[in-house]
Design a protein around this motif. Structure first.
Motif, PDB file in Angstrom:
ATOM      1  N   LEU A  66     -80.763   6.879 -11.468  1.00  0.00           N
ATOM      2  CA  LEU A  66     -81.496   7.929 -10.748  1.00  0.00           C
ATOM      3  C   LEU A  66     -81.083   7.997  -9.276  1.00  0.00           C
ATOM      4  CD1 LEU A  66     -85.076   7.536 -12.254  1.00  0.00           C
ATOM      5  CD2 LEU A  66     -83.586   9.552 -12.443  1.00  0.00           C
ATOM      6  N   PRO A  67     -80.921   9.218  -8.767  1.00  0.00           N
ATOM      7  CA  PRO A  67     -80.555   9.383  -7.351  1.00  0.00           C
ATOM      8  C   PRO A  67     -81.623   8.777  -6.446  1.00  0.00           C
ATOM      9  CG  PRO A  67     -80.429  11.489  -8.529  1.00  0.00           C
ATOM     10  CD  PRO A  67     -81.077  10.501  -9.458  1.00  0.00           C
ATOM     11  N   GLY A  68     -81.167   8.153  -5.375  1.00  0.00           N
ATOM     12  CA  GLY A  68     -82.097   7.690  -4.349  1.00  0.00           C
ATOM     13  C   GLY A  68     -82.713   6.334  -4.575  1.00  0.00           C
ATOM     14  N   HIS A  69     -82.538   5.756  -5.750  1.00  0.00           N
ATOM     15  CA  HIS A  69     -83.175   4.453  -5.990  1.00  0.00           C
ATOM     16  C   HIS A  69     -82.480   3.328  -5.225  1.00  0.00           C
ATOM     17  CE1 HIS A  69     -86.144   5.140  -9.430  1.00  0.00           C
ATOM     18  NE2 HIS A  69     -85.836   6.310  -8.914  1.00  0.00           N
ATOM     19  N   ILE A  70     -81.355   3.637  -4.615  1.00  0.00           N
ATOM     20  CA  ILE A  70     -80.707   2.602  -3.787  1.00  0.00           C
ATOM     21  C   ILE A  70     -81.608   2.198  -2.636  1.00  0.00           C
ATOM     22  CG2 ILE A  70     -78.341   3.244  -4.391  1.00  0.00           C
ATOM     23  CD1 ILE A  70     -78.124   4.649  -1.687  1.00  0.00           C
ATOM     24  N   ASP A  71     -82.395   3.140  -2.125  1.00  0.00           N
ATOM     25  CA  ASP A  71     -83.288   2.802  -1.011  1.00  0.00           C
ATOM     26  C   ASP A  71     -84.455   1.938  -1.465  1.00  0.00           C
ATOM     27  OD1 ASP A  71     -81.813   4.117   0.904  1.00  0.00           O
ATOM     28  OD2 ASP A  71     -82.880   6.013   0.644  1.00  0.00           O
ATOM     29  N   HIS A  72     -84.816   2.079  -2.730  1.00  0.00           N
ATOM     30  CA  HIS A  72     -85.901   1.275  -3.287  1.00  0.00           C
ATOM     31  C   HIS A  72     -85.417  -0.138  -3.576  1.00  0.00           C
ATOM     32  CE1 HIS A  72     -89.440   0.230  -5.517  1.00  0.00           C
ATOM     33  NE2 HIS A  72     -88.816   0.141  -6.656  1.00  0.00           N
ATOM     34  N   LEU A  73     -84.208  -0.208  -4.104  1.00  0.00           N
ATOM     35  CA  LEU A  73     -83.669  -1.502  -4.508  1.00  0.00           C
ATOM     36  C   LEU A  73     -83.161  -2.311  -3.325  1.00  0.00           C
ATOM     37  CD1 LEU A  73     -82.864  -3.330  -6.910  1.00  0.00           C
ATOM     38  CD2 LEU A  73     -80.669  -2.170  -6.905  1.00  0.00           C
ATOM     39  N   LEU A  74     -82.641  -1.605  -2.346  1.00  0.00           N
ATOM     40  CA  LEU A  74     -81.992  -2.298  -1.235  1.00  0.00           C
ATOM     41  C   LEU A  74     -82.615  -1.939   0.114  1.00  0.00           C
ATOM     42  CD1 LEU A  74     -78.373  -1.496  -2.428  1.00  0.00           C
ATOM     43  CD2 LEU A  74     -79.490  -3.696  -2.626  1.00  0.00           C
ATOM     44  N   PRO A  75     -83.942  -1.972   0.242  1.00  0.00           N
ATOM     45  CA  PRO A  75     -84.526  -1.552   1.514  1.00  0.00           C
ATOM     46  C   PRO A  75     -84.187  -2.468   2.671  1.00  0.00           C
ATOM     47  CG  PRO A  75     -86.202  -2.536   0.110  1.00  0.00           C
ATOM     48  CD  PRO A  75     -84.957  -2.432  -0.703  1.00  0.00           C
ATOM     49  N   ALA A  76     -83.997  -3.731   2.394  1.00  0.00           N
ATOM     50  CA  ALA A  76     -83.717  -4.658   3.494  1.00  0.00           C
ATOM     51  C   ALA A  76     -82.694  -5.686   3.049  1.00  0.00           C
ATOM     52  CB  ALA A  76     -84.999  -5.334   3.943  1.00  0.00           C
ATOM     53  N   GLY A  77     -81.694  -5.196   2.379  1.00  0.00           N
ATOM     54  CA  GLY A  77     -80.639  -6.093   1.973  1.00  0.00           C
ATOM     55  C   GLY A  77     -80.869  -6.789   0.654  1.00  0.00           C
ATOM     56  N   LYS A  78     -81.828  -6.296  -0.138  1.00  0.00           N
ATOM     57  CA  LYS A  78     -82.045  -6.917  -1.452  1.00  0.00           C
ATOM     58  C   LYS A  78     -80.905  -6.558  -2.406  1.00  0.00           C
ATOM     59  CE  LYS A  78     -86.042  -6.459  -3.385  1.00  0.00           C
ATOM     60  NZ  LYS A  78     -87.182  -5.673  -3.881  1.00  0.00           N
ATOM     61  N   ASN A  79     -80.622  -7.445  -3.304  1.00  0.00           N
ATOM     62  CA  ASN A  79     -79.653  -7.150  -4.350  1.00  0.00           C
ATOM     63  C   ASN A  79     -80.241  -7.366  -5.725  1.00  0.00           C
ATOM     64  OD1 ASN A  79     -77.113  -6.273  -3.203  1.00  0.00           O
ATOM     65  ND2 ASN A  79     -77.239  -8.215  -2.107  1.00  0.00           N
ATOM     66  N   ILE A  80     -81.538  -7.498  -5.752  1.00  0.00           N
ATOM     67  CA  ILE A  80     -82.212  -7.729  -7.019  1.00  0.00           C
ATOM     68  C   ILE A  80     -83.479  -6.899  -7.024  1.00  0.00           C
ATOM     69  CG2 ILE A  80     -83.420  -9.758  -6.084  1.00  0.00           C
ATOM     70  CD1 ILE A  80     -83.265 -10.972  -8.858  1.00  0.00           C
ATOM     71  N   HIS A  81     -83.790  -6.364  -8.178  1.00  0.00           N
ATOM     72  CA  HIS A  81     -84.998  -5.582  -8.299  1.00  0.00           C
ATOM     73  C   HIS A  81     -85.751  -6.027  -9.538  1.00  0.00           C
ATOM     74  CE1 HIS A  81     -87.815  -2.393  -8.747  1.00  0.00           C
ATOM     75  NE2 HIS A  81     -87.446  -2.321 -10.011  1.00  0.00           N
ATOM     76  N   GLU A  82     -87.047  -6.190  -9.404  1.00  0.00           N
ATOM     77  CA  GLU A  82     -87.822  -6.630 -10.556  1.00  0.00           C
ATOM     78  C   GLU A  82     -88.894  -5.593 -10.887  1.00  0.00           C
ATOM     79  OE1 GLU A  82     -90.067  -8.194  -7.015  1.00  0.00           O
ATOM     80  OE2 GLU A  82     -87.978  -7.983  -7.600  1.00  0.00           O
TER      81      GLU A  82
END
Lengths: 118, 293
Positions: free
Chosen positions: B90-106
């Motif tokens: 999905l477009p834009g989910h990069i900001d959700h997953l990587l808001p502050a340098g995260k590389n993991i999403h749960e």
């Protein structure tokens, strides 16, 4: 980088990689990445945010790393990603953290293998 | 920039377009195969491991999805994988997953999150596993009510809950699905046709079940819920949604086992326009046109 949100950094990095580094038209990049030319225009103007899949395709087509397009590193190739991990463990159980570490290990190995094959 | 509120609808559309682009023409959809085609590693968490239902992990240009198996449900596991695919596609989910340098999403939930990114990933998963036109075509051959939901869940290899929600979204008749536990309603999804019935009170999270309903009586016996027992009864639209019309509905109830919740499917009996014949003319004029779209 002063900008924090990846989607804010991405448009200028994409344009820089396409125009200055690879000297490609939007259409040529779109063809290489399997995307529509209008999508490249929207990405560069910031009117459309990319997905991770878009990022990956564009990075591959431009022969730069995803981390470069995200503004996380300033070198175009991706070997530096091992220093970029900054995982948020706050809400995860120890078991999940251990599993994530294990998976990162697999991905890291794969990433290095690919880099060495280039 | 505020998140686009239309993203839920967009998420379903994105998923359906993805299925169309890949020329997938038969159910069930295989999310593991899709992930592998996208060169995403898929890892099952040990059954003994609880915690998050799914994780999307990135290392440079490489990705992996880990999904929970402690809930012994093929539908739940497939939905968890499809949800993480939503975050990836999905477009834009990069900001959700990587808001502050995260590389993991749960991820933890399903359809109940108030986070718009999580909600859009849920709807993406529903659209991916139950895409139109395939899902609507299958609905034609699946009967009605709970029987239809169970048939479609078998066909799509999705949970009863996710299938019931999708069924209510896609059907053109007066139908609702209600999730409850004990004496309280967790949430309710109404079909568009039901939403257009005038004068109804929409059910809210935490509302009390009406004591005269079969669902209320069913929930009084916890064992019936745990043993995935079922019942059905005649009900009325007023029992559930108030309003001025006492239109008859079927109330089909099934316990969801160890999940501890109860699924109720409500379907209007007969044609609502015929029911209107018995009512006063003025009210009929305000009602009937809405069902002729």
């Amino acid at each position: 980088m002063t900008k924090s949100r990846p989607s804010e950094v991405f448009p200028e990095r994409l344009r820089e990689a396409r125009e200055k580094i690879r000297k490609l038209s939007q259409e040529a990049l779109a063809n290489r990445a399997g995307l529509q030319a209008s999508a490249i225009s929207h990405f560069e103007s910031g009117t459309r945010k990319p997905s991770f899949d878009n990022l990956r395709r564009l990075a591959d087509a431009l022969e730069v790393s995803t981390d470069y397009l995200l503004g996380r590193i300033d070198e175009i190739s991706g070997a530096a990603t091992s220093d970029q991990l900054n995982r948020d463990y706050d809400r995860m159980s120890q078991e999940d953290r251990d599993l994530a570490d294990e998976i990162f290990g697999i991905l890291k190995k794969r990433s290095r293998q690919r880099t060495s094959e280039r | 920039m505020p998140f686009d509120e239309s993203s839920v609808e967009n998420a379903i559309a994105e998923a359906e377009q993805f299925i169309k682009d890949r020329k997938i023409t038969a159910l069930p959809i295989d999310p593991v195969r899709i992930a592998k085609d996208l060169e995403i590693e898929v890892v099952a968490k040990p059954a003994s491991s609880k915690g998050v239902s799914g994780m999307l992990l990135r290392y440079g240009d490489d990705y992996a999805i880990a999904y929970a198996t402690h809930i012994d449900s093929d539908g739940f596991q497939r939905f968890s994988i499809a949800h993480e695919l939503g975050h990836y596609l999905l477009p834009g989910h990069i900001d959700h997953l990587l808001p502050a340098g995260k590389n993991i999403h749960e991820s933890r939930g399903g359809f109940v999150s108030t986070d718009p990114y999580e909600l859009s990933a849920d709807y993406f998963a529903a659209g991916l596993l139950m895409p139109n036109p395939l899902f609507s075509q299958a609905m034609w051959n699946s009967g009605e009510g709970l029987a239809a939901v169970e048939s479609l869940a078998g066909l799509c290899r999705t949970s009863l809950t996710a299938t019931a929600i999708r069924y209510v979204q896609c059907i053109h008749t007066v139908v609702a699905m209600v999730m409850s536990a004990g004496t309280r309603i967790d949430y309710c999804f109404m079909s568009d046709a039901l939403k257009e019935v005038p004068g109804l009170t929409w059910i809210r999270k935490g509302d009390a079940l009406v004591k005269t309903t079969a669902t209320y009586r069913f929930n009084q016996n916890e064992q019936r819920v745990i043993q995935a027992d079922r019942t059905e009864a005649a009900s009325t639209i007023q029992d559930w949604f108030g309003g001025r019309r006492n239109l008859e509905m079927t109330e089909e109830v099934v316990g969801l086992g160890r999940y501890g919740k109860t699924l109720t499917i409500l379907c209007l009996v007969g044609d609502p326009e015929e029911e209107d014949d018995d009512n006063d003319e003025n009210v009929e004029e305000s009602w009937t046109p809405r069902f002729r779209r």
